[in-house]
Design a protein around this motif. Structure first.
Motif, PDB file in Angstrom:
ATOM      1  N   GLN A 115       0.824  -1.208   0.000  1.00 52.15           N
ATOM      2  CA  GLN A 115       0.000   0.000   0.000  1.00 52.15           C
ATOM      3  C   GLN A 115       0.859   1.260   0.000  1.00 52.15           C
ATOM      4  O   GLN A 115       0.571   2.218  -0.727  1.00 52.15           O
ATOM      5  N   GLU A 116       1.925   1.268   0.808  1.00 50.54           N
ATOM      6  CA  GLU A 116       2.735   2.486   0.910  1.00 50.54           C
ATOM      7  C   GLU A 116       3.463   2.795  -0.387  1.00 50.54           C
ATOM      8  O   GLU A 116       3.460   3.931  -0.862  1.00 50.54           O
ATOM      9  N   TYR A 117       4.098   1.786  -0.984  1.00 45.72           N
ATOM     10  CA  TYR A 117       4.901   2.068  -2.170  1.00 45.72           C
ATOM     11  C   TYR A 117       4.055   2.210  -3.427  1.00 45.72           C
ATOM     12  O   TYR A 117       4.451   2.903  -4.369  1.00 45.72           O
ATOM     13  N   THR A 118       2.877   1.607  -3.444  1.00 45.83           N
ATOM     14  CA  THR A 118       1.936   1.913  -4.516  1.00 45.83           C
ATOM     15  C   THR A 118       1.459   3.352  -4.364  1.00 45.83           C
ATOM     16  O   THR A 118       1.185   4.040  -5.353  1.00 45.83           O
ATOM     17  N   GLY A 119       1.387   3.801  -3.097  1.00 46.35           N
ATOM     18  CA  GLY A 119       0.942   5.161  -2.792  1.00 46.35           C
ATOM     19  C   GLY A 119       1.878   6.249  -3.274  1.00 46.35           C
ATOM     20  O   GLY A 119       1.507   7.425  -3.265  1.00 46.35           O
ATOM     21  N   PHE A 120       3.088   5.904  -3.702  1.00 46.85           N
ATOM     22  CA  PHE A 120       3.976   6.913  -4.268  1.00 46.85           C
ATOM     23  C   PHE A 120       3.461   7.408  -5.619  1.00 46.85           C
ATOM     24  O   PHE A 120       3.689   8.561  -5.984  1.00 46.85           O
ATOM     25  N   ILE A 121       2.785   6.523  -6.342  1.00 43.33           N
ATOM     26  CA  ILE A 121       2.299   6.880  -7.671  1.00 43.33           C
ATOM     27  C   ILE A 121       0.803   7.200  -7.683  1.00 43.33           C
ATOM     28  O   ILE A 121       0.308   7.922  -8.541  1.00 43.33           O
ATOM     29  N   SER A 122       0.073   6.684  -6.688  1.00 43.25           N
ATOM     30  CA  SER A 122      -1.397   6.823  -6.673  1.00 43.25           C
ATOM     31  C   SER A 122      -1.894   8.261  -6.735  1.00 43.25           C
ATOM     32  O   SER A 122      -2.848   8.553  -7.474  1.00 43.25           O
ATOM     33  N   PRO A 123      -1.316   9.228  -5.971  1.00 43.94           N
ATOM     34  CA  PRO A 123      -1.831  10.607  -6.052  1.00 43.94           C
ATOM     35  C   PRO A 123      -1.727  11.190  -7.456  1.00 43.94           C
ATOM     36  O   PRO A 123      -2.634  11.880  -7.923  1.00 43.94           O
ATOM     37  N   GLY A 124      -0.606  10.902  -8.144  1.00 47.28           N
ATOM     38  CA  GLY A 124      -0.450  11.403  -9.501  1.00 47.28           C
ATOM     39  C   GLY A 124      -1.440  10.770 -10.459  1.00 47.28           C
ATOM     40  O   GLY A 124      -2.033  11.448 -11.297  1.00 47.28           O
ATOM     41  N   VAL A 125      -1.636   9.458 -10.326  1.00 51.99           N
ATOM     42  CA  VAL A 125      -2.599   8.749 -11.171  1.00 51.99           C
ATOM     43  C   VAL A 125      -3.997   9.311 -10.968  1.00 51.99           C
ATOM     44  O   VAL A 125      -4.719   9.609 -11.929  1.00 51.99           O
TER      45      VAL A 125
END
Length: 547
Positions: free
Chosen positions: A432-442
């Motif tokens: 969840q955390e490292y997917t969250g690095f890209i999620s806000p931009g997506v």
């Protein structure tokens, strides 16, 4: 521990059924050569129940069975917010985003970005997604799956990783999405039946033979594990290295309802290739939306299958109910109780026959997700990288061939990286955390791309480029900021940047590729409306009960 002959027969029967089913549906009529639509979108022929089943089978994996049970052991029911909010998120995606995707006839999420913005945005996000799928998603599922094999059958981690990758490759690489989606229908039956069996046995053990008493005992023994909204300092959990940390960093109170959790949910269910690809392969928009409703009801059930067993394991360890169980929970290297060993350890308690079913359920969850991720990785690489930059005139047959080779390479790379995750205590939170690095931009790129006509391509490119470095910067500067809150902050900063750039660059004019929104576009059937009301009502009731 070794499987008894009956368990082994059940498990082998499951393996043969999946492989046979996958190869059977992959065959083509005489004279027909499999084309890109067949391979990447299952010929756009999936009915609603296959769409819904494939969505859940692709989503529920070792990440949930092992990772979320581990988080249930450490955090309790609060981790269920990922599942219950997902049910509502599916409704949002089905109503507001899916009609646009299907109307445009896209194959991939980067393909939508090309249609709305330009080639730069498409390529940037395609590369981001490829790296994410291979180095985070595929890698973590392989690791957690191998961890279960190691705990249950004492299979060395390396052999477990290779075996799971090979199993998923046997049918998925040849058959493409058609093989993945139709075998997912069988996989879902196994994972729900086997998962419920494991939950029942775990509760029986806690309740001295009575599962209902076991559930009541859980709430009495560890009431804190049934709190959905955690306060700062309310729950201190192991950090995997012999120390402790505040669970608030993983699930920061009310933010899970009104903050960054929406970003990660919408990014996953609305803009994630290996999820949306199932809906894009539906017979029609109505079938796709009904499939989303079906998946939503199954998501409401998931915490009973993947979280409650973890809480039961916590009580077993806390009360010293079974010494052998506690020893099995310990990491063989550090000697510390490891949260992610909860579910595999529980499987050892099952009676003969059910053990084989539960093991098949776990394997079903693992290989279905591996197959889905690999297929989506091959889809993005073939359609958005290979066709664009390597061979623009590639034949249909060549595209299918490239897709198969890409999936094979993805499995190989992930298998090499997977052992590096062994130091984690809760792999689910790592994902969840490292997917969250890209999620806000997506989320920012898709949200503004759909609902704000003035969003420019340069604004979207900025959102894509800044999301990861900004997330890393905030993690370093504010290490005590929960990652869910960090995603919310990053999104707000990206939103401000995109709005400013769009207004300055576009001078208040609509972007030429902006999307026309009409009321008719978002109309849904009566069946969908009834299902949506039921899902929203049940979700609200669950939060009220466990607040």
């Amino acid at each position: 521990m070794l499987l008894e002959p009956l368990d082994l027969a059940v498990f082998i029967g499951y393996c043969l059924l999946i492989i046979g089913m996958g190869l059977y549906v992959s065959r083509e009529k005489k004279g027909h050569v499999k084309n890109s639509s067949d391979y990447f979108l299952a010929s756009k022929a999936l009915p609603w129940w296959a769409v819904g089943a494939s969505l859940i089978a692709s989503n529920i994996s070792a990440e949930q069975f092992i990772g979320m049970s581990g988080s249930g052991f450490a955090l309790g029911l609060a981790i269920s917010t990922y599942e219950w909010m997902a049910a509502v998120t599916l409704l949002v995606v089905a109503i507001f985003f899916l009609p646009i995707y299907i109307k445009k006839g896209i194959y991939t999420m980067p393909g939508f970005l090309l249609d709305r913005y330009d080639t730069r945005v498409r390529t940037t996000m395609a590369i981001f997604w490829l790296l994410l799928y291979v180095f985070v998603n595929l890698t973590s599922v392989l690791y957690l799956g191998a961890l279960s094999l190691n705990t249950i059958l004492n299979v060395p981690m390396v052999y477990g990783i290779i075996g799971l990758a090979f199993f998923a490759m046997i049918y998925s690489i040849y058959g493409g999405l058609k093989a993945v989606a139709w075998t997912d229908v069988i996989q879902v039956i196994f994972l729900i039946a086997g998962g419920l069996a494991t939950t029942y046995i775990a509760l029986q053990m806690v309740g001295s033979g009575n599962a209902w008493d076991g559930l009541s005992l859980l709430r009495r023994e560890v009431p804190g594990h049934f709190s959905m909204i955690l306060s700062q300092g309310e729950m201190i959990i192991p950090d995997g290295a012999g120390g402790t940390r505040d669970a608030y960093l993983d699930l920061p109170g009310i933010s899970v309802l009104v903050g960054g959790m929406w970003i990660t949910n919408l990014s996953y269910w609305g803009f994630n290739q290996y999820i949306t690809q199932r809906a894009l392969a539906a017979k029609s928009l109505d079938e796709a939306q009904k499939g989303m409703i079906f998946a939503g009801f199954l998501k409401l059930l998931m915490p009973l299958i993947v979280v409650i067993p973890g809480i039961a394991a916590y009580v077993i360890v806390k009360n010293g109910i079974d010494v052998g169980f506690i020893e099995s929970m310990k990491d063989p290297i550090t000697g510390l109780v490891k949260s992610d060993r909860a579910y595999p350890t529980l499987l050892q308690l099952l009676p003969v026959g059910l053990k084989g079913l539960a093991f098949a359920a776990l394997t079903a969850a693992i290989v279905s997700s591996l197959a889905s991720m690999a297929n989506s990785t091959s889809t993005i690489f073939t359609m958005d990288i290979f066709n664009k930059y390597i061979d623009r005139n590639a034949s249909e047959a060549k595209q299918v061939k490239v897709g198969r080779i890409t999936a094979l390479v993805a499995f190989g790379v992930a298998s090499l990286v997977a052992p590096a995750l062994g130091a984690l205590d809760q792999a689910f939170q790592f994902i969840q955390e490292y997917t969250g690095f890209i999620s806000p931009g997506v989320f920012a790129i898709f949200f503004f791309g759909v609902f704000w006509k003035k969003t420019t391509s340069n604004a979207a490119l900025t959102g894509a480029a800044v999301s990861i470095p900004l997330s890393i910067l905030l993690k370093v500067v504010f290490p005590s900021l929960p990652f869910i809150d960090r995603m919310g902050v990053v999104f707000l900063i990206l939103a401000a940047l995109m709005i400013i750039i769009s207004l300055v660059e576009g001078k208040g004019k609509d972007h030429p590729n902006s999307i026309e929104i009409s009321k008719d576009l978002f109309s849904t059937s009566t069946t969908f409306k009834i299902g949506a009301v039921l899902i929203a009502g049940i979700t609200a009731a669950l939060y009220i009960v466990f607040w």
